[in-house]
Scaffold this motif. Structure first.
Motif, PDB file in Angstrom:
ATOM      1  N   GLU A   1       0.826  -1.215   0.000  1.00 31.35           N
ATOM      2  CA  GLU A   1       0.000   0.000   0.000  1.00 31.35           C
ATOM      3  C   GLU A   1       0.860   1.264   0.000  1.00 31.35           C
ATOM      4  OE1 GLU A   1      -2.304  -1.039   3.558  1.00 31.35           O
ATOM      5  OE2 GLU A   1      -4.016  -1.430   2.239  1.00 31.35           O
TER       6      GLU A   1
ATOM      7  N   ALA B   1      -7.128  -5.959  -1.372  1.00 33.06           N
ATOM      8  CA  ALA B   1      -8.375  -5.355  -1.854  1.00 33.06           C
ATOM      9  C   ALA B   1      -8.471  -3.925  -1.335  1.00 33.06           C
ATOM     10  CB  ALA B   1      -9.573  -6.168  -1.380  1.00 33.06           C
ATOM     11  N   ALA B   2      -8.962  -3.020  -2.165  1.00 29.27           N
ATOM     12  CA  ALA B   2      -9.046  -1.615  -1.770  1.00 29.27           C
ATOM     13  C   ALA B   2     -10.123  -0.911  -2.578  1.00 29.27           C
ATOM     14  CB  ALA B   2      -7.701  -0.913  -1.985  1.00 29.27           C
ATOM     15  N   THR B   3     -10.708   0.109  -1.986  1.00 32.79           N
ATOM     16  CA  THR B   3     -11.624   1.000  -2.680  1.00 32.79           C
ATOM     17  C   THR B   3     -10.818   2.180  -3.232  1.00 32.79           C
ATOM     18  OG1 THR B   3     -13.459   0.398  -1.236  1.00 32.79           O
ATOM     19  CG2 THR B   3     -13.630   2.505  -2.403  1.00 32.79           C
ATOM     20  N   MET B   4     -11.176   2.629  -4.433  1.00 32.55           N
ATOM     21  CA  MET B   4     -10.503   3.772  -5.044  1.00 32.55           C
ATOM     22  C   MET B   4     -11.462   4.962  -5.133  1.00 32.55           C
ATOM     23  SD  MET B   4      -7.373   2.961  -5.826  1.00 32.55           S
ATOM     24  CE  MET B   4      -6.414   1.435  -5.816  1.00 32.55           C
ATOM     25  N   ARG B   5     -10.927   6.136  -4.832  1.00 32.57           N
ATOM     26  CA  ARG B   5     -11.715   7.364  -4.949  1.00 32.57           C
ATOM     27  C   ARG B   5     -11.354   8.067  -6.250  1.00 32.57           C
ATOM     28  NH1 ARG B   5     -10.999  12.842  -3.863  1.00 32.57           N
ATOM     29  NH2 ARG B   5      -8.845  12.489  -3.163  1.00 32.57           N
TER      30      ARG B   5
ATOM     31  N   TYR C   1      -7.046   8.281  -9.640  1.00 29.58           N
ATOM     32  CA  TYR C   1      -7.675   7.663  -8.469  1.00 29.58           C
ATOM     33  C   TYR C   1      -6.714   7.699  -7.283  1.00 29.58           C
ATOM     34  CZ  TYR C   1     -10.449   5.498 -12.221  1.00 29.58           C
ATOM     35  OH  TYR C   1     -11.213   5.277 -13.344  1.00 29.58           O
TER      36      TYR C   1
ATOM     37  N   PRO D   1      -6.287   5.729  -3.311  1.00 31.59           N
ATOM     38  CA  PRO D   1      -6.812   4.701  -2.398  1.00 31.59           C
ATOM     39  C   PRO D   1      -7.713   5.336  -1.347  1.00 31.59           C
ATOM     40  CG  PRO D   1      -4.464   4.404  -2.745  1.00 31.59           C
ATOM     41  CD  PRO D   1      -4.816   5.729  -3.359  1.00 31.59           C
ATOM     42  N   ALA D   2      -8.830   4.661  -1.069  1.00 30.44           N
ATOM     43  CA  ALA D   2      -9.824   5.227  -0.155  1.00 30.44           C
ATOM     44  C   ALA D   2     -10.258   4.208   0.892  1.00 30.44           C
ATOM     45  CB  ALA D   2     -11.030   5.735  -0.939  1.00 30.44           C
TER      46      ALA D   2
ATOM     47  N   VAL E   1     -12.442  -2.418   1.067  1.00 32.00           N
ATOM     48  CA  VAL E   1     -13.674  -2.678   0.335  1.00 32.00           C
ATOM     49  C   VAL E   1     -14.792  -2.968   1.345  1.00 32.00           C
ATOM     50  CG1 VAL E   1     -14.809  -4.241  -1.293  1.00 32.00           C
ATOM     51  CG2 VAL E   1     -12.414  -3.576  -1.649  1.00 32.00           C
ATOM     52  N   HIS E   2     -15.937  -2.346   1.153  1.00 32.19           N
ATOM     53  CA  HIS E   2     -17.077  -2.571   2.030  1.00 32.19           C
ATOM     54  C   HIS E   2     -18.011  -3.597   1.383  1.00 32.19           C
ATOM     55  CE1 HIS E   2     -15.919   0.780   4.602  1.00 32.19           C
ATOM     56  NE2 HIS E   2     -15.703   1.477   3.497  1.00 32.19           N
ATOM     57  N   HIS E   3     -18.328  -4.629   2.137  1.00 35.85           N
ATOM     58  CA  HIS E   3     -19.140  -5.720   1.604  1.00 35.85           C
ATOM     59  C   HIS E   3     -20.565  -5.647   2.171  1.00 35.85           C
ATOM     60  CE1 HIS E   3     -14.913  -7.119   1.438  1.00 35.85           C
ATOM     61  NE2 HIS E   3     -15.297  -7.649   0.294  1.00 35.85           N
TER      62      HIS E   3
END
Length: 208
Positions: free
Chosen positions: A150, A177-181, A197, A199-200, A203-205
């Motif tokens: 990261e 795993a990661a969410t991107m803004r 992008y 990193p934000a 990941v929300h499941h």
């Protein structure tokens, strides 16, 4: 410095050898130069602008060799990309190069330096140095290490409307795993999507 990744991609995520047929044919890759079908001036303008933010560059061995074989011969002072790449510090991650091998050709031989020891610690130390951006181009193998730990602060992905079905990809199995803004998204007249992008978080499941 903020560590940023700049990458030319296909729709199926391939980043290997966009620039020329002989750029990187490793693992039997037969699609080298796949970017040639999209002579997009908007991409050139975008690359020129983002290069102005580079305080230093970070390369893997293969990309360093590709850049070193080409950019020192681009000596026109009116070429801002060549001027930046040739004159700014360049750090190389390699298990096969020696310090003596990691030398830039041309007028700026002392701008390249081999990173030794623990790569993750060395890159973190570079990020702590003053400056604008520590830019990564290409360097697919190195990127997997940066992604696993990261270490990337910003992605600039230039995604071209082409599918290859083979070749090295940017995001591979094993990375976190990661969410991107999305920071900025534009589409050029030739259909290339330029996406920036950051990193934000995780990941929300859930259930939709």
């Amino acid at each position: 410095m903020r560590l940023t990744v700049q990458t030319f991609l296909t729709l199926d995520g391939v980043m290997q050898a966009p620039g020329a047929p002989d750029e990187d044919a490793s693992d039997g890759f037969a699609h080298g130069g796949w970017q040639a079908g999209f002579p997009d001036p908007a991409i050139g303008d975008f690359v020129t602008e983002l290069n102005s933010h580079a305080s230093a560059f970070l390369f893997g061995r293969r990309t360093f060799d590709i850049f070193r074989n080409y950019w020192p011969d681009q000596t026109d002072p009116a070429n801002p990309i060549a001027t930046t790449i040739n004159s700014r510090p360049k750090y190389i991650v390699s298990n096969s190069l020696t310090e003596a091998d990691a030398m830039w050709r041309g007028e700026h031989p002392d701008t390249a330096r081999l990173l030794t020891g623990d790569v993750v610690s060395a890159v973190r130390a570079l990020r702590d140095e003053p400056g604008d951006e520590l830019q990564v181009w290409g360097s697919g193998q190195l990127l997997q290490t940066l992604l696993q730990h990261e270490l990337v602060d910003r992605f600039r992905l230039m995604t071209f409307p082409v599918v290859l079905g083979s070749g090295r990809r940017l995001f591979n199995k094993g990375i976190r795993a990661a969410t991107m803004r999305p920071v900025a998204l534009t589409t050029t007249d030739l259909g290339t999507v330029i996406g920036t992008y950051e990193p934000a978080g995780p990941v929300h499941h859930g259930q939709m």
